[in-house]
Design a protein around this motif. Structure first.
Motif, mmCIF file in Angstrom:
data_model
loop_
_atom_site.group_PDB
_atom_site.id
_atom_site.type_symbol
_atom_site.label_atom_id
_atom_site.label_comp_id
_atom_site.label_asym_id
_atom_site.label_seq_id
_atom_site.Cartn_x
_atom_site.Cartn_y
_atom_site.Cartn_z
ATOM 1 N N HIS A 185 16.045 -26.285 13.840
ATOM 2 C CA HIS A 185 16.929 -25.127 13.878
ATOM 3 C C HIS A 185 16.468 -24.164 14.958
ATOM 4 N N GLU A 200 24.900 -18.934 18.466
ATOM 5 C CA GLU A 200 25.347 -19.573 17.219
ATOM 6 C C GLU A 200 26.715 -20.236 17.407
ATOM 7 N N MET A 205 25.807 -23.467 14.646
ATOM 8 C CA MET A 205 24.790 -23.399 13.601
ATOM 9 C C MET A 205 24.088 -22.048 13.679
#
Length: 315
Positions: A185, A200, A205
């Motif tokens: 991430h 994002e 994500m």
């Protein structure tokens, strides 16, 4: 992007010679002015740290002119490549595993390195003409407000470096956003000129906030006091200035209560961010004894602005 003037072409040629010879050059990016050296020359990088008085464990950002140059320096995963293709050149620095070619001194002794492609013709020409990645923190004494014009660079370090290339005022006025892309991430290490929300949207994500101080260390400008004026800075709402305050200055987008010695009012957070460092330098010379500054909302460019104000106030 504007093209180079004849004078800038000559100066970037000279600057590239200085970089190749192991010297230092100050140059404009779209964020702030950088103090550059050959990122692959540990002795040249050492001169950056010495000139700025910068802690040696504070890593430097490697400025590149292409993704191909980046591939020589770090291990690129597909998500990082997507961000490079979408946002470069621009105010986004990406932290990735470093290759052995990058000296430990350049990366502050860490196994990672931060890379970015600056969005000015001068910076890209300097990199391309030197044929080297350029390590470059802001071109000022460590801890001071970052410079957003050549005159400020000359005043602060112009007598100890061989060349300052003038590219006018910087467009953004705040440093780049730093995103760690080493894990599954993305992690926001430092908010900056590119909003977190844009990253994002591109990745589809969430960009996480750091939970570990060891991860935060991978970004410059996150562990030491930065951007500080020479007089105290306090953060407050415009209606909450202490009634006993005397000889104070105001910085923000709203009119404060009370009677400041001097006030700088911006039309919005974007202008506040662009002019923050210049305004801090102006107010510290105004004769005021303390600066009160308005904290912005923590979204968009306001997130980066709040970060710089908080660090300038000493946390």
């Amino acid at each position: 992007m504007a093209s180079l003037s004849p004078e800038q072409r000559e100066l970037t040629e000279r600057g590239a010679e200085i970089i190749r010879a192991g010297g230092l050059v100050a140059f404009p990016t779209e964020t702030v002015y950088g103090l550059g050296a050959n990122a692959l020359d540990a002795e040249a990088v050492k001169r950056i740290y010495e000139t700025k008085g910068r802690p040696s464990d504070n890593p430097l950002i490697l400025h590149v002119s292409s993704i191909a140059m980046t591939e020589r320096l770090v291990e690129i995963n597909w998500r990082a490549r997507l961000l490079m293709e979408k946002f470069w050149p621009g105010p986004l620095s990406i932290v990735l595993p470093a290759k052995e070619i990058v000296p430990a001194r350049t990366r502050g002794g860490l196994p990672t390195a931060a890379v970015r492609m600056p969005d000015t013709a001068v910076a890209l020409a300097l990199i391309e003409k030197s044929g080297l990645p350029i390590a470059a923190p802001s071109a000022n004494i460590s801890g001071r407000p970052s410079p957003t014009d050549a005159a400020t660079v000359r005043q602060e370090i112009g007598d100890i470096i061989p060349l300052v290339i003038d590219g006018g005022d910087t467009r953004l006025g705040l440093e780049s956003t730093v995103i760690d892309m080493t894990g599954e991430h993305p992690v926001l290490l430092r908010p900056g000129g590119l909003p977190k929300e844009a990253v994002e949207a591109a990745l589809n994500m969430e960009v996480l906030l750091p939970q570990d101080q060891k991860i935060i260390r991978r970004s410059p400008g996150t562990r030491y006091r930065h951007y500080a004026p020479s007089i105290p800075l306090r953060l407050t709402a415009p209606h909450a200035i202490p009634v006993e305050a005397e000889n104070w200055a105001w910085l923000g987008t709203k009119i404060p209560n009370g009677a400041p010695r001097i006030k700088i009012i911006f039309k919005d957070d974007a202008e506040y961010a662009k002019e923050l460092f210049r305004a801090l330098r102006t107010l510290e010379k105004s004769g005021a004894q303390i600066i009160y500054a308005e904290l912005p909302e923590e979204n968009g460019i306001g997130r980066a602005l709040k970060d710089r104000l908080t660090r300038a106030a000493g946390g």
